[in-house]
Write a protein that holds these residues in place. Structure first.
Motif, PDB file in Angstrom:
ATOM      1  N   GLU A  64       8.071  10.517 -11.206  1.00 35.53           N
ATOM      2  CA  GLU A  64       7.041  10.513 -10.163  1.00 35.53           C
ATOM      3  C   GLU A  64       5.776   9.766 -10.573  1.00 35.53           C
ATOM      4  O   GLU A  64       5.054   9.268  -9.731  1.00 35.53           O
ATOM      5  CB  GLU A  64       6.714  11.949  -9.711  1.00 35.53           C
TER       6      GLU A  64
ATOM      7  N   GLN B  65       8.055  10.714  -0.792  1.00 38.27           N
ATOM      8  CA  GLN B  65       8.592  11.891  -1.473  1.00 38.27           C
ATOM      9  C   GLN B  65       9.879  12.314  -0.768  1.00 38.27           C
ATOM     10  O   GLN B  65       9.852  12.904   0.310  1.00 38.27           O
ATOM     11  CB  GLN B  65       7.545  13.016  -1.432  1.00 38.27           C
TER      12      GLN B  65
ATOM     13  N   HIS C 257      -6.113   4.863  -7.738  1.00 35.98           N
ATOM     14  CA  HIS C 257      -4.909   4.870  -6.917  1.00 35.98           C
ATOM     15  C   HIS C 257      -4.275   3.467  -6.890  1.00 35.98           C
ATOM     16  O   HIS C 257      -4.970   2.473  -6.702  1.00 35.98           O
ATOM     17  CB  HIS C 257      -5.314   5.316  -5.507  1.00 35.98           C
TER      18      HIS C 257
ATOM     19  N   TYR D 241       4.116  11.537   1.320  1.00 36.08           N
ATOM     20  CA  TYR D 241       3.929  10.491   0.321  1.00 36.08           C
ATOM     21  C   TYR D 241       3.060  11.051  -0.796  1.00 36.08           C
ATOM     22  O   TYR D 241       2.302  12.001  -0.592  1.00 36.08           O
ATOM     23  CB  TYR D 241       3.245   9.267   0.943  1.00 36.08           C
ATOM     24  N   PHE D 242       3.198  10.480  -1.976  1.00 34.47           N
ATOM     25  CA  PHE D 242       2.284  10.868  -3.052  1.00 34.47           C
ATOM     26  C   PHE D 242       1.719   9.608  -3.683  1.00 34.47           C
ATOM     27  O   PHE D 242       2.253   8.513  -3.525  1.00 34.47           O
ATOM     28  CB  PHE D 242       2.966  11.778  -4.082  1.00 34.47           C
ATOM     29  N   SER D 243       0.625   9.802  -4.429  1.00 35.74           N
ATOM     30  CA  SER D 243      -0.110   8.667  -4.963  1.00 35.74           C
ATOM     31  C   SER D 243       0.356   8.349  -6.375  1.00 35.74           C
ATOM     32  O   SER D 243       0.539   9.243  -7.195  1.00 35.74           O
ATOM     33  CB  SER D 243      -1.599   9.015  -4.954  1.00 35.74           C
ATOM     34  N   SER D 244       0.583   7.063  -6.632  1.00 32.63           N
ATOM     35  CA  SER D 244       0.841   6.659  -8.011  1.00 32.63           C
ATOM     36  C   SER D 244      -0.470   6.109  -8.556  1.00 32.63           C
ATOM     37  O   SER D 244      -1.071   5.221  -7.948  1.00 32.63           O
ATOM     38  CB  SER D 244       1.935   5.598  -8.062  1.00 32.63           C
TER      39      SER D 244
ATOM     40  N   ALA E  79      -0.721   2.920  -5.366  1.00 35.29           N
ATOM     41  CA  ALA E  79       0.066   2.829  -4.133  1.00 35.29           C
ATOM     42  C   ALA E  79       0.562   4.213  -3.737  1.00 35.29           C
ATOM     43  O   ALA E  79       0.622   5.120  -4.577  1.00 35.29           O
ATOM     44  CB  ALA E  79       1.262   1.897  -4.340  1.00 35.29           C
ATOM     45  N   ASP E  80       0.912   4.344  -2.455  1.00 37.72           N
ATOM     46  CA  ASP E  80       1.535   5.585  -1.989  1.00 37.72           C
ATOM     47  C   ASP E  80       3.045   5.446  -2.060  1.00 37.72           C
ATOM     48  O   ASP E  80       3.606   4.393  -1.720  1.00 37.72           O
ATOM     49  CB  ASP E  80       1.118   5.885  -0.546  1.00 37.72           C
TER      50      ASP E  80
ATOM     51  N   GLU F 127       0.826  -1.206   0.000  1.00 37.24           N
ATOM     52  CA  GLU F 127       0.000   0.000   0.000  1.00 37.24           C
ATOM     53  C   GLU F 127       0.855   1.248   0.000  1.00 37.24           C
ATOM     54  O   GLU F 127       0.485   2.288  -0.520  1.00 37.24           O
ATOM     55  CB  GLU F 127      -0.909   0.011   1.237  1.00 37.24           C
ATOM     56  N   LYS F 128       2.054   1.095   0.587  1.00 38.38           N
ATOM     57  CA  LYS F 128       2.880   2.277   0.793  1.00 38.38           C
ATOM     58  C   LYS F 128       4.344   1.882   0.635  1.00 38.38           C
ATOM     59  O   LYS F 128       4.770   0.866   1.198  1.00 38.38           O
ATOM     60  CB  LYS F 128       2.622   2.763   2.230  1.00 38.38           C
TER      61      LYS F 128
END
Lengths: 292, 481
Positions: B191, B59, B53, B42-45, B55-56, B24-25
């Motif tokens: 990113e 950053q 969404h 964190y950012f979302s892919s 995964a997180d 998840e992360k």
């Protein structure tokens, strides 16, 4: 009765001709005792632009000469320089070299030209590859001239230095615009006379004299210059690198001891080559194999 | 001719996602461990096909980069430079093998995260990435054969920044030669496509590589800038836009950092009247629509000899009608999703400019998915040499078509670009091929083929397409001093 000596006028070298700087300016080259030895052209940015224009025109045809022919022409440069070595020794002494230093300088320069003459039709053989790709293609990578190279000589460099910078560039089919040593410019111009009598096509090597402080910028920023060859210790190094960014000039830096064998080598030639990779399909038909 | 896409309805054939393992992360992979970013951010892919969404992703900030670079520097100094070349090679072989074992999972994640068709991820990206490691592994103990008499040595810490168009493949292009030559690595994926690089970190970890030899950090442009600027990074390897490449050059001016830049392109694909036209049309399609046109060496400028132009354009339009556009996970899909909303906007902006300029416009008339980022394959015909479309890199499925009469004319037109990455030539005549291939100012030239890649084949550009080569023997040179 004493005969009056005929003094030489030092001019710049563009497109196989010896014009004066378009600016009409000059400076005095001094010897170690700060005595003037000659009036030297103080070239302008307009001279740089003129030289780049003529170097660009000359480059394609020089690259398309056979590698063997370039080798012969480079060897011819060495022959002519050998024949005029006494003049170069004298001129170096005028710039405060001892006789012994001057002789070593000229002899090393001649030998280095011969060294690069021999490389012309060999460097591509040892630096190219046939690449065994996993698809039905014939794939190979060869070197091609990078194009037009701007050269900024260190202020106190002399004949051997100039040879070490220029020969790998032209051995690889490039043309160049060179700003000669500011303090020791005499042999650069006399060397232009050697080039001009060695079957080197006009415009392949262009030599300007003047102030690097004034000329680094127009040369490094010129959008039709593909690469630069500079002294790593140059005080303008960072400025030159920044000016080169606009058209992504390849900036090559010299840091080798030019008096030793480290001052020559294959890497100085390939530094001014682009690598081109070509793919060509191989037809596979029928069931014949290459076994007996 | 009808422009309706009537006869090419295939039953959907969606690749399963049940077997993939995504956390998840994801934290940062630094010094052989997964760590929280000091930024705590964190950012979302997301999946560009449906904007869901995936995964997180952490950053990384300056402090994280400092930590990663220091780990890489220590690993280089204390471990990796003292590891024998043969052992170094064996680690890389091991990575290649583990990747091959997980190839299917990597392909599915790549397709989900980047929007590229599963067919391409499965058959091109992932196998090439595995093979790249396998190829360079064997070089590690043979460097003296590659550079005889040159006493080469590793540079140190390589800071590597890669784009979103071939996420795992670009990571392989960067990491494999760096490790083979004895350098250590801090790599930042783009990113929008971090996930396969993070999976690669798991594989590298499982391969037992000493801590710090490879560090994978995620983030945006500022994260990349921190890598480039870090004083302990002695080698910068970047693939991406020419604008960012120039920024990097400015950042490192005056330092002793070495760089290789693999930048943009506007490559010419040249069709002569004696070419096998059906093959050439396939080559044009593959040249520009492969990976939605997100290819730095895309054949985005088509030059067709005037006397066959009508025929080629007719065949091209016909072939474009049969391209399947849609869900990247569908095994029938030829053209997947545009990688991001931002990129779609850029492409659409160029299409708008082209339509205003008034050259003839053609777009496949097809149904696009309701969600996600999609752009139908697009042609602009009779484009002027001076047009923005013929000069600037669009990085999307947009092809400009120009015509020519003579060989000299097309060489001049093809070379009339600040770029020089690749070129294609289509003709049945061998001597003509070599006349062109030797005069086109481009680092890769494809004759009667296009968009072929191989670990043994050096890749890289002339002029403003960057410098240095990746792949093959010559790719080693970029990581040695």
């Amino acid at each position: 009765m004493n005969r009056l000596e005929v003094l030489k006028t030092y001019k710049i070298f563009i497109g196989g001709k010896f014009p004066r700087t378009e600016s009409g300016r000059f400076y005095k080259a001094l010897n170690a005792n700060n005595e003037p030895v000659a009036n030297i052209c103080l070239s302008s940015r307009k001279d740089v632009r003129n030289a780049v224009q003529t170097a660009r025109k000359a480059q394609g045809a020089w690259q398309e000469r056979t590698a063997f022919n370039r080798g012969q022409i480079l060897y011819r440069i060495a022959e002519i320089l050998e024949g005029r070595s006494a003049q170069f020794v004298e001129e170096l002494m005028l710039q405060s070299f001892t006789k012994k230093e001057a002789t070593v300088e000229v002899e090393s320069a001649i030998d280095r030209i011969v060294y690069y003459a021999g490389w012309c039709d060999k460097f591509n053989q040892v630096s190219s590859t046939v690449n065994p790709v996993s698809s039905s293609h014939f794939n190979f990578s060869t070197n091609e001239s990078i194009g037009l190279v701007g050269v900024l000589m260190p202020a106190t460099s002399s004949l051997l230095d100039l040879i070490s910078y220029v020969m790998p560039i032209i051995a690889g089919g490039n043309s160049c615009v060179l700003v000669a040593s500011e303090k020791l410019p005499l042999t650069a111009i006399t060397f232009a006379e050697v080039l001009n009598t060695s079957d080197v096509p006009g415009g392949v090597v262009n030599i300007l004299t003047g102030s690097v402080e004034e000329l680094w910028s127009p040369l490094s920023a010129h959008m039709d210059v593909n690469a630069l060859f500079i002294d790593k210790a140059s005080r303008f190094r960072k400025d030159i690198q920044l000016a080169a960014v606009d058209n992504l000039k390849r900036v090559r830096e010299m840091s080798a001891d030019l008096k030793t064998e480290n001052g020559q080598g294959l890497a100085f030639i390939t530094a001014f080559q682009e690598l081109k990779t070509t793919w060509h399909p191989i037809e596979k038909i029928g069931g014949a194999s290459s076994s007996y | 001719m009808s422009t309706k896409n009537n006869n090419w309805e295939y039953a959907a054939s969606i690749e399963g996602t049940g077997h993939i393992q995504l956390k998840e992360k994801y934290g940062l992979y630094i010094n052989g461990a997964w760590v929280e970013p000091q930024s705590k951010a964190y950012f979302s892919s997301i999946n560009p096909h449906n904007e869901e969404h995936l995964a997180d992703v952490a950053q990384a900030n300056d402090k994280d980069i400092d930590r990663a670079v220091k780990a890489a520097e220590k690993a280089h100094r204390e471990v990796w430079s003292k590891t024998t070349p043969a052992e170094r090679g064996k680690y890389i072989f091991r990575i290649a093998r583990l990747m091959q074992e997980q190839a299917k999972e990597l392909a599915v994640i790549e397709s989900l995260d980047s929007g590229k068709p599963i067919r391409e991820a499965r058959d091109i990206d992932i196998p090439l990435a595995c093979n790249h490691f396998f190829y360079y592994a064997g070089w590690a103990d043979k460097l003296d054969y590659a550079f005889p008499n040159q006493k080469k040595e590793s540079i140190g810490v390589a800071g590597q920044i890669i784009p979103w168009n071939f996420p795992l493949l670009m990571a392989a292009w960067k990491i494999a030669p760096a490790l083979a030559t004895g350098n250590t690595v801090v790599l930042k994926p783009a990113e929008t496509t971090s996930l396969t690089a993070l999976k690669l970190a798991e594989i590298i970890d499982a391969a037992g590589l000493p801590p710090g030899v490879v560090n994978i950090v995620t983030g945006f442009g500022d994260t990349g800038a921190a890598i480039v600027a870090h004083p302990m990074v002695s080698k910068v390897a970047f693939t991406g836009s020419t604008a960012v490449g120039k920024l990097i050059q400015k950042t490192i001016a005056g330092t002793d950092k070495k760089a290789t830049l693999e930048l943009g392109g506007k490559s010419a694909n040249i069709i002569f009247d004696d070419a096998p036209l059906d093959q050439a049309v396939e080559g044009i399609i593959n040249g520009i629509f492969f990976n939605q046109g997100h290819v730095c060496c895309a054949g985005s400028r088509l030059f067709v000899q005037e006397n066959i132009a009508d025929k080629v354009i007719r065949k091209l339009k016909h072939r474009m009608q049969s391209l399947q556009i849609g869900n990247p996970l569908d095994k029938n899909t030829d053209i997947g999703a545009i990688n991001s909303a931002d990129q779609l906007e850029i492409i659409n902006k160029y299409i708008e400019i082209g339509r205003k300029e008034g050259s003839e416009f053609f777009q496949v008339d097809c149904a696009l998915p309701n969600k996600g980022y999609y752009c139908p394959p697009t042609l602009f015909i009779n484009v002027a040499q001076s047009s923005v479309l013929a000069q600037e890199e669009i990085f999307g499925p947009v092809l400009t078509i120009q015509t020519f009469r003579t060989v000299d004319e097309v060489i001049q037109k093809a070379n009339n670009s600040p770029y020089g990455l690749a070129a294609g030539v289509w003709t049945d005549k061998g001597s003509k091929i070599f006349n062109l291939t030797s005069k086109l100012k481009a680092g890769v030239v494809w004759a009667n083929t296009y968009n072929k890649f191989d670990p043994a084949s050096p890749f890289g550009g002339y002029k403003e397409s960057g410098f240095g080569r990746e792949g093959g023997l010559h790719g080693l040179g970029a990581y040695l001093k």
